[in-house]
Design a protein around this motif. Structure first.
Motif, PDB file in Angstrom:
ATOM      1  N   ALA A   1       0.840  -1.195   0.000  1.00 26.83           N
ATOM      2  CA  ALA A   1       0.000   0.000   0.000  1.00 26.83           C
ATOM      3  C   ALA A   1       0.878   1.248   0.000  1.00 26.83           C
ATOM      4  O   ALA A   1       2.075   1.168   0.287  1.00 26.83           O
ATOM      5  N   PRO A   2       0.304   2.420  -0.297  1.00 29.76           N
ATOM      6  CA  PRO A   2       1.080   3.665  -0.226  1.00 29.76           C
ATOM      7  C   PRO A   2       1.553   3.942   1.202  1.00 29.76           C
ATOM      8  O   PRO A   2       0.974   3.452   2.171  1.00 29.76           O
ATOM      9  N   MET A   3       2.599   4.741   1.319  1.00 32.34           N
ATOM     10  CA  MET A   3       3.149   5.082   2.630  1.00 32.34           C
ATOM     11  C   MET A   3       2.167   5.917   3.463  1.00 32.34           C
ATOM     12  O   MET A   3       2.174   5.857   4.678  1.00 32.34           O
ATOM     13  N   ALA A   4       1.347   6.723   2.809  1.00 30.34           N
ATOM     14  CA  ALA A   4       0.385   7.585   3.504  1.00 30.34           C
ATOM     15  C   ALA A   4      -0.997   7.398   2.878  1.00 30.34           C
ATOM     16  O   ALA A   4      -1.111   7.154   1.678  1.00 30.34           O
ATOM     17  N   PRO A   5      -2.062   7.524   3.671  1.00 28.86           N
ATOM     18  CA  PRO A   5      -3.409   7.337   3.112  1.00 28.86           C
ATOM     19  C   PRO A   5      -3.844   8.447   2.160  1.00 28.86           C
ATOM     20  O   PRO A   5      -4.647   8.221   1.273  1.00 28.86           O
ATOM     21  N   ARG A   6      -3.279   9.656   2.312  1.00 30.16           N
ATOM     22  CA  ARG A   6      -3.608  10.784   1.433  1.00 30.16           C
ATOM     23  C   ARG A   6      -2.329  11.490   1.014  1.00 30.16           C
ATOM     24  O   ARG A   6      -1.316  11.430   1.678  1.00 30.16           O
ATOM     25  N   PHE A   7      -2.433  12.198  -0.116  1.00 30.39           N
ATOM     26  CA  PHE A   7      -1.309  12.981  -0.624  1.00 30.39           C
ATOM     27  C   PHE A   7      -1.776  14.420  -0.785  1.00 30.39           C
ATOM     28  O   PHE A   7      -2.802  14.676  -1.427  1.00 30.39           O
ATOM     29  N   PHE A   8      -1.046  15.347  -0.187  1.00 29.23           N
ATOM     30  CA  PHE A   8      -1.341  16.771  -0.296  1.00 29.23           C
ATOM     31  C   PHE A   8      -0.198  17.461  -1.033  1.00 29.23           C
ATOM     32  O   PHE A   8       0.964  17.131  -0.825  1.00 29.23           O
ATOM     33  N   TYR A   9      -0.543  18.427  -1.880  1.00 31.36           N
ATOM     34  CA  TYR A   9       0.478  19.234  -2.555  1.00 31.36           C
ATOM     35  C   TYR A   9       0.031  20.679  -2.532  1.00 31.36           C
ATOM     36  O   TYR A   9      -1.107  20.999  -2.888  1.00 31.36           O
ATOM     37  N   VAL A  10       0.915  21.554  -2.111  1.00 33.69           N
ATOM     38  CA  VAL A  10       0.675  22.993  -2.156  1.00 33.69           C
ATOM     39  C   VAL A  10       1.916  23.615  -2.749  1.00 33.69           C
ATOM     40  O   VAL A  10       3.032  23.398  -2.277  1.00 33.69           O
ATOM     41  N   GLY A  11       1.761  24.370  -3.811  1.00 33.74           N
ATOM     42  CA  GLY A  11       2.938  24.958  -4.430  1.00 33.74           C
ATOM     43  C   GLY A  11       2.607  26.108  -5.348  1.00 33.74           C
ATOM     44  O   GLY A  11       1.473  26.401  -5.640  1.00 33.74           O
TER      45      GLY A  11
END
Length: 89
Positions: free
Chosen positions: A79-89
């Motif tokens: 599974a992915p390392m984190a349940p969600r992925f956030f990006y701010v840029g």
């Protein structure tokens, strides 16, 4: 503003408890992902710039890509390392 929804049937994985004739017969659960993106085109000084914010797996679905067997009886989900992925840029 954008929304994406991804749906994929489960990937096959190798189960060492099955006979060789059933190689890759087992499948991981269905993969579902809902993502959202907001982008804003602006200027910073004399340069054009884009401000963006993105998040994946908004619904918090458990993402399982397959299973890895540690022993014949003990398996671990891939599974992915984190349940969600956030990006701010």
């Amino acid at each position: 503003i954008g929304l994406t929804y991804t749906l994929s049937s489960g990937r096959p994985y190798w189960n060492p408890n099955r006979p060789d004739s059933q190689f890759l017969a087992d499948r991981a659960p269905t993969f579902q992902n809902l993502g959202a993106t907001i982008a804003y085109l602006t200027r910073i000084g004399k340069a054009k710039a884009t401000l963006a914010c993105s998040v994946n797996n908004i619904l918090g679905n458990e993402q399982i890509f397959g299973y890895q067997y540690i022993t014949r009886d003990v398996r671990e989900a891939v599974a992915p390392m984190a349940p969600r992925f956030f990006y701010v840029g």
